[in-house]
Structures are given as C-alpha cells and as structure tokens.
Motif scaffolding. Structure first.
Motif, PDB file in Angstrom:
ATOM      1  N   UNK A   6      10.544   1.421  -2.327  1.00 48.44           N
ATOM      2  CA  UNK A   6      11.322   1.195  -1.104  1.00 48.44           C
ATOM      3  C   UNK A   6      10.380   0.921   0.057  1.00 48.44           C
ATOM      4  N   UNK A   7      10.713  -0.087   0.837  1.00 52.73           N
ATOM      5  CA  UNK A   7       9.945  -0.397   2.037  1.00 52.73           C
ATOM      6  C   UNK A   7      10.145   0.720   3.056  1.00 52.73           C
ATOM      7  N   UNK A   8       9.040   1.350   3.464  1.00 49.05           N
ATOM      8  CA  UNK A   8       9.156   2.414   4.472  1.00 49.05           C
ATOM      9  C   UNK A   8       8.356   2.109   5.735  1.00 49.05           C
ATOM     10  N   UNK A   9       7.511   1.072   5.678  1.00 47.21           N
ATOM     11  CA  UNK A   9       6.718   0.756   6.856  1.00 47.21           C
ATOM     12  C   UNK A   9       5.894  -0.492   6.654  1.00 47.21           C
ATOM     13  N   UNK A  10       5.107  -0.782   7.683  1.00 51.26           N
ATOM     14  CA  UNK A  10       4.163  -1.893   7.617  1.00 51.26           C
ATOM     15  C   UNK A  10       2.873  -1.431   8.282  1.00 51.26           C
ATOM     16  N   UNK A  11       1.760  -1.801   7.690  1.00 49.94           N
ATOM     17  CA  UNK A  11       0.436  -1.454   8.205  1.00 49.94           C
ATOM     18  C   UNK A  11      -0.246  -2.745   8.609  1.00 49.94           C
ATOM     19  N   UNK A  19       0.857  -1.169   0.000  1.00 45.82           N
ATOM     20  CA  UNK A  19       0.000   0.000   0.000  1.00 45.82           C
ATOM     21  C   UNK A  19       0.900   1.229   0.000  1.00 45.82           C
ATOM     22  N   UNK A  20       0.401   2.311  -0.551  1.00 45.03           N
ATOM     23  CA  UNK A  20       1.123   3.585  -0.544  1.00 45.03           C
ATOM     24  C   UNK A  20       0.917   4.269   0.806  1.00 45.03           C
ATOM     25  N   UNK A  21       1.918   5.005   1.280  1.00 44.64           N
ATOM     26  CA  UNK A  21       1.739   5.723   2.547  1.00 44.64           C
ATOM     27  C   UNK A  21       0.647   6.786   2.469  1.00 44.64           C
ATOM     28  N   UNK A  22       0.318   7.233   1.263  1.00 46.42           N
ATOM     29  CA  UNK A  22      -0.702   8.265   1.097  1.00 46.42           C
ATOM     30  C   UNK A  22      -2.103   7.701   0.846  1.00 46.42           C
ATOM     31  N   UNK A  23      -2.230   6.374   0.919  1.00 45.44           N
ATOM     32  CA  UNK A  23      -3.552   5.749   0.828  1.00 45.44           C
ATOM     33  C   UNK A  23      -4.310   5.996   2.125  1.00 45.44           C
TER      34      UNK A  23
END
Length: 142
Positions: free
Chosen positions: A46-51, A18-22
């Motif tokens: 690039x992996x920047x996080x996990x939801x 998923x996009x961080x801006x979703x």
C-alpha cells in the motif's frame, strides 16, 4: 490532451519503491543508482508516502540529522497527492503547479500502477505538440 494512461503506455509502469523502515541513506542509494528524484514509500503493498530529494535536503541535511540513522518514515511526505490513469495530462500539470510538487504516484483502484514526474509530463506534451505540427505540415503540403 492525453491521459495518464497514455503517458504510462509510453513511459512504462516500473515503480521504484522503498520501505518506511529503510534508512534514508539506503533510499538515497536507490535514488542515485536509478537516477530518480523520488521514491514511493510502500508498506504491505500500500502506498503510504513519497520520499523525495527535497525531503532529504530539508528534513535531514538542514536539520543536521544523519541519513544512516534516520528512517524514511520519519521524513517522508505521508498521504501523497496522487492521480489515476483517467486523469488528463492537463490535470497533472495543474496539480504539480498548484501544489509545487514534481512527482505523482498513479493509483488504479487503490493499486499503485506507476509514478509520473514533471519531466515525463513535459516530454509527453512536447511529443504531442510535435505530432500535431507534423500532421498539420503534411496536410498543408498535400
């Protein structure tokens, strides 16, 4: 004990992201449609996080926020713990137990190549133990 590479060879390397801006709502729709408990958050490949479902429950529901008005970047776990294909399944079990997490992104030379869950790890361990038992039974009978 096998490695993450062995597990991914059996499980596959499909990664749902998923996009961080979703919106959180959109991310939840993906979780539901794919029957997942977590999505990796990717920006510019690039992996920047996990939801995770846990992020949603703790950072949206319990805080009285709206899932349609909240962005994934505002509640995701940034800098997630990850493993490489060379990590052992024992490594993964130890990390998941020590850190109280259920999902591990897999990075190979900084490239996202998979995600493994605690369910994947348990299934792999059970299959490996069953294989060993079958071989021992065959050896005893022979």
């Amino acid at each position: 004990m096998g490695t993450v590479k062995n597990l991914l060879q059996k499980k596959g390397t499909i990664v749902h992201s998923v996009s961080p801006d979703s919106s959180v709502y959109d991310a939840l729709e993906v979780l539901e449609s794919k029957n997942l408990g977590a999505l990796v958050v990717v920006e510019d490949q690039t992996l920047i996080g996990i939801f995770t479902e846990r992020d949603y429950a703790r950072k949206v529901v319990l805080k009285g926020r709206s899932s349609k008005d909240t962005l994934v970047r505002d509640i995701m776990t940034d800098r997630p713990i990850y493993v490489t294909p060379d990590n052992t399944i024992d490594d993964c079990m130890q990390i998941m137990t020590d850190k109280f997490i259920r999902h591990l992104p897999v990075l190979d030379n900084s490239k996202l190549v998979g995600v493994i869950s605690i369910g994947d790890v348990v299934k792999y361990v059970i299959e490996e133990k069953n294989f060993i038992i079958e071989n021992l039974e065959h050896y005893i009978v022979s």
